[in-house]
Design an enzyme around this catalytic site. Structure first.
Site, PDB file in Angstrom:
ATOM      1  N   HIS A  29       0.833  -1.207   0.000  1.00  0.00           N
ATOM      2  CA  HIS A  29       0.000   0.000   0.000  1.00  0.00           C
ATOM      3  C   HIS A  29       0.865   1.253   0.000  1.00  0.00           C
ATOM      4  CE1 HIS A  29      -3.068   2.706   2.158  1.00  0.00           C
ATOM      5  NE2 HIS A  29      -3.537   2.482   0.947  1.00  0.00           N
ATOM      6  N   ARG A  30       0.718   2.044  -1.066  1.00  0.00           N
ATOM      7  CA  ARG A  30       1.537   3.256  -1.256  1.00  0.00           C
ATOM      8  C   ARG A  30       3.029   2.919  -1.180  1.00  0.00           C
ATOM      9  NH1 ARG A  30      -2.129   7.023   2.825  1.00  0.00           N
ATOM     10  NH2 ARG A  30      -4.121   6.185   2.098  1.00  0.00           N
ATOM     11  N   GLU A  56       1.246  -0.380  -4.787  1.00  0.00           N
ATOM     12  CA  GLU A  56       0.029   0.401  -5.001  1.00  0.00           C
ATOM     13  C   GLU A  56       0.355   1.869  -4.910  1.00  0.00           C
ATOM     14  OE1 GLU A  56      -3.744   2.472  -3.621  1.00  0.00           O
ATOM     15  OE2 GLU A  56      -1.781   2.288  -2.643  1.00  0.00           O
ATOM     16  N   ASP A  58      -1.133   6.228  -6.011  1.00  0.00           N
ATOM     17  CA  ASP A  58      -2.256   7.136  -6.268  1.00  0.00           C
ATOM     18  C   ASP A  58      -1.815   8.196  -7.269  1.00  0.00           C
ATOM     19  OD1 ASP A  58      -4.113   6.268  -3.891  1.00  0.00           O
ATOM     20  OD2 ASP A  58      -2.116   6.552  -3.034  1.00  0.00           O
ATOM     21  N   HIS A  71      -1.142  10.723  -2.431  1.00  0.00           N
ATOM     22  CA  HIS A  71      -2.479  10.268  -2.025  1.00  0.00           C
ATOM     23  C   HIS A  71      -3.457  11.410  -1.814  1.00  0.00           C
ATOM     24  CE1 HIS A  71      -5.582   9.085   0.930  1.00  0.00           C
ATOM     25  NE2 HIS A  71      -5.594   7.941   0.266  1.00  0.00           N
ATOM     26  N   GLU A 133      -4.254   3.686  -8.613  1.00  0.00           N
ATOM     27  CA  GLU A 133      -5.564   4.302  -8.353  1.00  0.00           C
ATOM     28  C   GLU A 133      -5.607   5.700  -8.953  1.00  0.00           C
ATOM     29  OE1 GLU A 133      -8.550   5.871  -4.824  1.00  0.00           O
ATOM     30  OE2 GLU A 133      -6.764   4.708  -4.266  1.00  0.00           O
ATOM     31  N   LYS A 135      -6.878   8.967  -8.575  1.00  0.00           N
ATOM     32  CA  LYS A 135      -7.528   9.772  -7.531  1.00  0.00           C
ATOM     33  C   LYS A 135      -8.198  11.015  -8.109  1.00  0.00           C
ATOM     34  CE  LYS A 135      -6.906   9.454  -3.511  1.00  0.00           C
ATOM     35  NZ  LYS A 135      -7.622   8.784  -2.396  1.00  0.00           N
ATOM     36  N   ASP A 247       0.185  -1.962   4.540  1.00  0.00           N
ATOM     37  CA  ASP A 247       1.264  -0.989   4.753  1.00  0.00           C
ATOM     38  C   ASP A 247       2.557  -1.685   5.155  1.00  0.00           C
ATOM     39  OD1 ASP A 247      -0.200   1.482   4.374  1.00  0.00           O
ATOM     40  OD2 ASP A 247      -1.238   0.999   6.243  1.00  0.00           O
TER      41      ASP A 247
END
Length: 776
Positions: A29-30, A56, A58, A71, A133, A135, A247
């Site tokens: 995540h990120r 991952e 954004d 993000h 993603e 955003k 994370d």
């Protein structure tokens, strides 16, 4: 069910979980925001190094249409800047620091572009995938995203995600080979919508067996987010999810390890009287790494009884407390997936022998409480001699009132008449150890410096004992504010960092403080300092939080946060709130750590063992209404030990935090004793680096002089060039300290040298040179 059968079933469940975890996609995540600053190249490279399946990210467009990876719609939380991403140009965004708020070690990290991340993924040795993603709501974003994926020929390795199904439909219309994922609180209708656009994935923060099964019946893969605890990872794996977004990709990767670590090879034991030191060559595990070792000990051969567990070390010191006994040892390694070596190590034996060594004092400390001196010995000592006040003398008209042996049976807590902030000499005699034939120390004298609690102290708790006031178990505040605490549900006095401490069971133990005018800071300055030994690291917590010094109103608190995998200092003011944090990777389980939160009206900061770990901007006056507790917040409870808890209505500087860390527990400075009545101070000088080594960027140098002396201390580089003078002044007999801040220097090796001149003369009678290691 018998225990053996239950154990076998448990092992089968765990084995099945590990097999399942090996098939679950690991989505960082990120980039893995518990391990590196989110959405930075450092995080994405770390995800590659950890062999995550996907990283991952954004996507938000800048004002000049650059595809920036961040993000939030603004830059305030993650960078040193302010403003909306869509209002800033590429050049303005690239000028920001996106790493320092996570840790000074990541200073200078930039906001990356989508192109840069695809470049990393395309060239990764493990062919990592990308979950991208969209955003932004910019109408051109979908086409730009698809075009960039096509440019890098990454259609088969990128999953485009959004909370907006129309964006995903547009992706499919432009390139049907790119997989898409709808983020939502998933229900059967959402799954049907994805089936309707020929989508491949749903991503949700909720899951159930029926939902996962329904998704699979429609040919849709299920991704659960954001899962950071090992127990939850196993739960959702057993449920059959296809991916876990986390994370902490390192933990998820570790749990999927199905290969045991290598066997351990023990070296020959080293025995000193009742103490046995065993050591071994480090085990290896290429998949998840070594988490620690299990030590098996018995007085019979082939020991199979678990005696102790240790972390990732290669040595264990066994304080057996038994003379003339033969012990047998074996060891197994444990990896991060909790798998043990297939075989025990080779077996070694060690025979203790008669204890003939007299007790030795290692620490003499006196900080905070105006009438307590802590004397810590190298071994457990006899209760009768340890608690006889006739065996202790302090000069400068100070009197010993009581002597109590601490829970560790090595520390004596001396209560005294009120001490001043000055140097004292403690004389100790006739203390015996617990040997079969006790050894008795004849006489020992030691310098120590008493440091009272600060005049800015709101409360200070040594936690040495629980007293009964009006039939209520109570811990006492050493300051004049009398912020005493009511002990609830049975926290117990245990061994502490200095003297005794307080142990909390994590079930319902806590200490409650009444609201008071002094706890309401009503200013722009506050400091909370404590020593803690954690039973659980943040990501291991059974509940959401691990409250240390806490409050239901969160005015100023220290707590563990499982969801964010951090230990945080939160301050709430009339201008907002800030939560600077220490990431789990920098914390130790079961070891005493000094944790300090500071708010100075401009920044909220958190320190670990004297070193600044994180700082976040904040302004305003600290909110009133603090209802403080130790060990409780809502339905969450702390598991572990606490000691020396202090609240101040002033913001300590970095140097003051370092000094507090260094001075809480003071190494004994011994003197010579001709007899118990005739104490003399010989011409002995000492020089040492008290805090810390390596240091970054401040350190404290300690030195002692035994007569009036001019002391010159300077710092030199490797070429012998003097780069700083720390002191050149007259000092009276005793222990002194000077501070050195190396902000302007580069990392590397330096030296510090002390020269002492008796009575201020020009002929040096003492000279010492030691190394300094600076790491930034």
């Amino acid at each position: 069910m018998k225990k053996t059968a239950r154990f076998i079933i448990m092992c089968m469940v765990l084995a099945n979980s590990f097999i399942g975890l090996a098939g679950v996609k690991n989505i960082a995540h990120r980039g893995g925001s518990h391990l590196a600053p989110e959405n930075t190249l450092a995080a994405f490279k770390n995800a590659v190094a950890l062999s995550a399946d996907y990283l991952e990210l954004d996507i938000i467009l800048s004002s000049d249409d650059s595809m920036m990876i961040i993000h939030d719609f603004d830059v305030d939380r993650t960078t040193n800047g302010t403003g909306f991403v869509s209002y800033l140009t590429y050049e303005q965004l690239r000028a920001l620091d996106a790493g320092s708020k996570f840790s000074p070690a990541f200073a200078g990290e930039k906001i990356p572009t989508f192109s840069e991340v695809l470049e990393i993924a395309k060239n990764s040795p493990n062919n990592i995938g990308v979950v991208a993603e969209i955003k932004t709501n910019d109408p051109t974003a979908v086409a730009k995203t698809v075009a960039m994926i096509q440019k890098y020929e990454m259609q088969s390795r990128v999953i485009v995600s959004s909370f907006d199904i129309s964006k995903l439909s547009s992706v499919k219309a432009l390139d049907s080979t790119i997989r898409v994922q709808l983020f939502a609180s998933v229900h059967e209708g959402i799954i049907d919508q994805m089936k309707g656009i020929n989508g491949e994935w749903v991503g949700s923060n909720i899951a159930s067996q029926s939902l996962v099964d329904y998704a699979h019946s429609k040919g849709i893969s299920f991704n659960i987010w954001t899962i950071n605890g090992a127990d939850q990872m196993i739960l959702y794996t057993d449920m059959g999810v296809d991916a876990i977004t986390t994370d902490d990709p390192k933990t998820l990767k570790a749990l999927s390890d199905t290969t045991a670590p290598s066997d351990v090879i023990l070296n020959e034991a080293v025995v000193y009287e009742k103490q046995v030191t065993i050591s071994w060559s480090a085990a290896s595990d290429d998949e998840s790494g070594i988490a620690g070792y299990e030590i098996y000990r018995d007085t019979a051969q082939s020991p199979a009884k678990l005696y102790a567990t240790v972390g990732d070390t290669t040595q264990f010191v066994d304080e057996t407390q038994l003379e003339n006994v033969t012990f047998y040892y074996r060891v197994k390694a444990k990896n991060l997936g909790q798998l043990l070596s297939a075989n025990y190590s080779n077996e070694i034996s060690a025979a203790t022998f008669t204890d003939i060594t007299k007790p030795v004092i290692h620490y003499v400390s006196s900080t905070g409480d105006t009438g307590t001196v802590y004397v810590e010995f190298n071994e457990r000592i006899d209760d009768v001699t340890a608690t006889s006040i006739e065996n202790y003398t302090i000069n400068n008209s100070a009197e010993i009132l009581t002597a109590v042996l601490g829970v560790d049976q090595k520390t004596v807590l001396l209560t005294t008449t009120k001490l001043k902030d000055t140097t004292y000499i403690l004389t100790v005699q006739n203390i015996q150890d617990k040997a079969g034939i006790p050894n008795t120390m004849t006489g020992s004298a030691h310098f120590f410096i008493h440091r009272r609690y600060s005049p800015y102290s709101v409360a200070h708790y040594s936690l040495d004992t629980i007293v009964i006031l009006s039939a209520v178990p109570t811990i006492l505040d050493a300051t004049v504010n009398a912020n005493n605490g009511t002990v609830k549900n049975g926290p117990v006095v245990s061994d502490g960092y200095v003297g005794n401490g307080l142990k909390f069971d994590g079930v319902d133990d806590y200490v409650e403080f009444a609201t008071s005018p002094s706890f309401d800071i009503n200013s722009i300055s506050v400091t909370v300092s404590l020593w803690a030994a954690l039973d659980y690291l943040p990501n291991e917590l059974p509940g959401a939080f691990g409250p240390l010094f806490d409050s239901e109103t969160d005015n100023y608190v220290l707590y563990e946060d499982r969801g964010n995998n951090q230990l945080r200092f939160k301050v709430t003011t009339n201008g907002g709130a800030a939560r600077p944090a220490i990431p789990t990777v920098e914390l130790k389980r079961g070891e005493w750590m000094h944790i300090v939160g500071v708010y100075d009206g401009t920044n909220a900061m958190i320190y670990l063992n004297g070193v600044l770990k994180n700082s976040l901007p904040l302004s305003g006056t600290v909110n009133p209404g603090q209802a403080a507790t130790l060990g409780k917040s809502g339905t969450s409870y702390f598991s572990g030990k606490l000691d020396n808890v202090t609240v101040l209505n002033v913001a300590l500087t970095g140097e003051e935090v370092a000094e507090l860390y260094n001075s809480t527990k003071s190494v004994s400075v011994p003197l010579a004793v001709q007899s118990t009545k005739d104490l003399t101070i010989p011409s002995v000088y000492e020089l040492s680096q008290n805090y810390p080594n390596p240091f970054n960027p401040a350190t404290t140098i300690s030195f002692s002089v035994s007569q009036n002396s001019r002391v010159f201390i300077a710092v030199y580089d490797l070429l012998g060039r003097q780069i700083a003078t720390l002191t050149d002044a007259l000092y009276s007999p005793g222990v002194h300290t000077v501070s050195f801040n190396a902000n302007a220097l580069s990392s590397g090796m330096y030296f510090y040298r002390m020269k002492a001149y008796a009575n201020g003369g020009n002929s040096s009678i003492f000279e010492s040179t030691k190394k300094l290691l600076l790491m930034k």
